[in-house]
Design a protein around this motif. Sequence first.
Motif, PDB file in Angstrom:
ATOM      1  N   GLU A 167     -34.134  28.544  80.231  1.00 15.13           N
ATOM      2  CA  GLU A 167     -34.546  27.802  81.419  1.00 15.13           C
ATOM      3  C   GLU A 167     -35.960  27.251  81.262  1.00 15.13           C
ATOM      4  OE1 GLU A 167     -34.883  28.471  86.271  1.00 15.13           O
ATOM      5  OE2 GLU A 167     -34.175  30.079  84.959  1.00 15.13           O
ATOM      6  N   ALA A 168     -36.857  28.009  80.633  1.00  8.29           N
ATOM      7  CA  ALA A 168     -38.225  27.538  80.420  1.00  8.29           C
ATOM      8  C   ALA A 168     -38.271  26.341  79.483  1.00  8.29           C
ATOM      9  CB  ALA A 168     -39.076  28.673  79.852  1.00  8.29           C
ATOM     10  N   ARG A 169     -37.271  26.222  78.598  1.00  5.42           N
ATOM     11  CA  ARG A 169     -37.201  25.096  77.672  1.00  5.42           C
ATOM     12  C   ARG A 169     -36.334  23.950  78.208  1.00  5.42           C
ATOM     13  NH1 ARG A 169     -38.213  29.609  75.033  1.00  5.42           N
ATOM     14  NH2 ARG A 169     -39.411  29.612  73.102  1.00  5.42           N
ATOM     15  N   CYS A 170     -36.031  24.028  79.515  1.00 11.00           N
ATOM     16  CA  CYS A 170     -35.301  22.951  80.207  1.00 11.00           C
ATOM     17  C   CYS A 170     -33.922  22.706  79.593  1.00 11.00           C
ATOM     18  CB  CYS A 170     -36.108  21.656  80.203  1.00 11.00           C
ATOM     19  SG  CYS A 170     -37.718  21.801  81.012  1.00 11.00           S
ATOM     20  N   TYR A 171     -33.234  23.785  79.274  1.00  9.83           N
ATOM     21  CA  TYR A 171     -31.886  23.642  78.732  1.00  9.83           C
ATOM     22  C   TYR A 171     -30.907  23.399  79.879  1.00  9.83           C
ATOM     23  CZ  TYR A 171     -27.402  24.845  76.646  1.00  9.83           C
ATOM     24  OH  TYR A 171     -26.100  24.817  76.234  1.00  9.83           O
ATOM     25  N   HIS A 172     -30.168  22.286  79.807  1.00  4.48           N
ATOM     26  CA  HIS A 172     -29.203  21.939  80.846  1.00  4.48           C
ATOM     27  C   HIS A 172     -27.870  21.511  80.246  1.00  4.48           C
ATOM     28  CE1 HIS A 172     -32.312  22.217  83.897  1.00  4.48           C
ATOM     29  NE2 HIS A 172     -33.084  21.386  83.185  1.00  4.48           N
ATOM     30  N   GLY A 173     -27.471  22.128  79.158  1.00  8.17           N
ATOM     31  CA  GLY A 173     -26.182  21.794  78.563  1.00  8.17           C
ATOM     32  C   GLY A 173     -26.306  20.732  77.490  1.00  8.17           C
ATOM     33  N   ALA A 174     -25.180  20.076  77.184  1.00 10.84           N
ATOM     34  CA  ALA A 174     -25.114  19.146  76.053  1.00 10.84           C
ATOM     35  C   ALA A 174     -25.621  17.755  76.377  1.00 10.84           C
ATOM     36  CB  ALA A 174     -23.674  19.063  75.553  1.00 10.84           C
ATOM     37  N   GLN A 175     -25.795  17.408  77.652  1.00 13.76           N
ATOM     38  CA  GLN A 175     -26.166  16.048  78.021  1.00 13.76           C
ATOM     39  C   GLN A 175     -27.568  15.712  77.519  1.00 13.76           C
ATOM     40  OE1 GLN A 175     -25.701  15.625  82.236  1.00 13.76           O
ATOM     41  NE2 GLN A 175     -23.473  15.800  82.171  1.00 13.76           N
ATOM     42  N   GLY A 176     -27.661  14.619  76.763  1.00 14.55           N
ATOM     43  CA  GLY A 176     -28.944  14.139  76.274  1.00 14.55           C
ATOM     44  C   GLY A 176     -29.510  14.905  75.108  1.00 14.55           C
ATOM     45  N   ARG A 177     -28.763  15.846  74.539  1.00 17.00           N
ATOM     46  CA  ARG A 177     -29.269  16.645  73.431  1.00 17.00           C
ATOM     47  C   ARG A 177     -28.895  15.985  72.102  1.00 17.00           C
ATOM     48  NH1 ARG A 177     -31.050  21.648  74.547  1.00 17.00           N
ATOM     49  NH2 ARG A 177     -30.677  22.302  72.406  1.00 17.00           N
ATOM     50  N   THR A 178     -29.777  16.105  71.124  1.00 19.52           N
ATOM     51  CA  THR A 178     -29.539  15.602  69.776  1.00 19.52           C
ATOM     52  C   THR A 178     -29.591  16.759  68.785  1.00 19.52           C
ATOM     53  OG1 THR A 178     -31.897  15.134  69.475  1.00 19.52           O
ATOM     54  CG2 THR A 178     -30.518  13.350  70.324  1.00 19.52           C
ATOM     55  N   LYS A 179     -29.109  16.513  67.589  1.00 21.38           N
ATOM     56  CA  LYS A 179     -29.064  17.528  66.546  1.00 21.38           C
ATOM     57  C   LYS A 179     -30.184  17.300  65.536  1.00 21.38           C
ATOM     58  CE  LYS A 179     -25.196  19.330  68.072  1.00 21.38           C
ATOM     59  NZ  LYS A 179     -25.143  20.683  68.670  1.00 21.38           N
ATOM     60  N   MET A 180     -30.878  18.372  65.207  1.00 21.05           N
ATOM     61  CA  MET A 180     -31.917  18.272  64.185  1.00 21.05           C
ATOM     62  C   MET A 180     -31.295  18.008  62.815  1.00 21.05           C
ATOM     63  SD  MET A 180     -34.840  21.079  63.208  1.00 21.05           S
ATOM     64  CE  MET A 180     -36.033  20.757  61.926  1.00 21.05           C
ATOM     65  N   LYS A 181     -30.151  18.659  62.536  1.00 20.19           N
ATOM     66  CA  LYS A 181     -29.440  18.468  61.274  1.00 20.19           C
ATOM     67  C   LYS A 181     -27.983  18.121  61.590  1.00 20.19           C
ATOM     68  CE  LYS A 181     -32.345  21.729  58.703  1.00 20.19           C
ATOM     69  NZ  LYS A 181     -32.369  22.978  57.875  1.00 20.19           N
ATOM     70  N   PRO A 182     -27.681  16.838  61.819  1.00 23.28           N
ATOM     71  CA  PRO A 182     -26.303  16.448  62.138  1.00 23.28           C
ATOM     72  C   PRO A 182     -25.368  16.714  60.963  1.00 23.28           C
ATOM     73  CG  PRO A 182     -27.671  14.514  61.760  1.00 23.28           C
ATOM     74  CD  PRO A 182     -28.597  15.687  61.801  1.00 23.28           C
ATOM     75  N   LEU A 183     -24.145  17.111  61.277  1.00 21.50           N
ATOM     76  CA  LEU A 183     -23.177  17.437  60.238  1.00 21.50           C
ATOM     77  C   LEU A 183     -22.636  16.160  59.604  1.00 21.50           C
ATOM     78  CD1 LEU A 183     -21.165  20.288  62.001  1.00 21.50           C
ATOM     79  CD2 LEU A 183     -23.035  20.502  60.366  1.00 21.50           C
ATOM     80  N   GLN A 184     -22.598  16.166  58.285  1.00 24.33           N
ATOM     81  CA  GLN A 184     -22.051  15.040  57.535  1.00 24.33           C
ATOM     82  C   GLN A 184     -21.221  15.585  56.372  1.00 24.33           C
ATOM     83  OE1 GLN A 184     -25.320  12.536  56.332  1.00 24.33           O
ATOM     84  NE2 GLN A 184     -25.537  11.600  58.358  1.00 24.33           N
ATOM     85  N   TYR A 185     -20.029  15.010  56.206  1.00 27.08           N
ATOM     86  CA  TYR A 185     -19.159  15.451  55.120  1.00 27.08           C
ATOM     87  C   TYR A 185     -19.685  14.951  53.775  1.00 27.08           C
ATOM     88  CZ  TYR A 185     -15.468  17.066  58.259  1.00 27.08           C
ATOM     89  OH  TYR A 185     -14.747  17.744  59.201  1.00 27.08           O
TER      90      TYR A 185
END
Length: 283
Positions: free
Chosen positions: A239-257
């Motif tokens: 909650e202190a880090r303003c976590y509100h689910g997946a909306q608007g979140r990005t991945k630091m290391k996106p998965l790529q095949y």
Amino acid sequence: MRAALCIDDVWKGKIMIRDITIGQYYPEDSLIHRLDPRVKLFGTLLFLVAVFLFRGILGFALVTVFLASVIKLSKVPFKYMLKGLRAIMVLMVITALFNLFLTNGETILWQWKFLRITQEGIETAVKMLLRLTYLILGTSIMTLTTTPNQLTDGLEKSLKPLQAVHVPVHEISMIMAIALRFIPILIEETDKIMRAQMARGADFESGGLIKRAKAMIPLLVPLFVSAFRRANDLAMAMEARCYHGAQGRTKMKPLQYARRDYLGYLTLVLFLAAVVLLRGIRL
């Protein structure tokens, strides 16, 4: 004398608790570690299907060779993986005994009242033991070679099509990741509490079933208190880090095949096809 016994009991309890390898990650630089987590999730699912499909010597040999090859490629010590089997040894023995004594068959080798040992019962018990062993080893490879973050990203990416029917994929993945993270933490906490209680004279080994159950109360109460405290701290941190689910979140290391991932998919499909083909051969 009593102090020496307490130390010995603590050591035995420590070994018993740390035999549980579920949720633990074994850092290593191997081909299996570098695979995309989606490939490992898919491979674990196919392997579980294959474990309950194979029958006969050829099917058993194929599954055994495949599992041994994956363990070799993962570079995880086989002795370390066997520790996970010791934690469920009682369940495996009970399952084998039920199949051994309660399976009906034509060739009766021994009988006493309603209990009987048949040739079919022996075969069923052996197959069930093998399947349970392969089940634990196969799932252990995924958790030992995949970090909780990778596992969460892979699960969320794999279940993403379900968002079209309003399934909270991100929340489900987050819950599973937190649960996997808490398993080794709670194991370590249980180990500390058990050692502290044994140092104060607690006995978790002697006595009957009821006495052992009562002896577990001083262990379970502080464990639950610690678990709830950790869960509350985690919720406050999110909650202190303003976590509100997946909306608007990005991945630091996106998965790529990569190329190895496509080869992994091909190998898994060929393995399952071979198991299905060998299922029809009685040998």
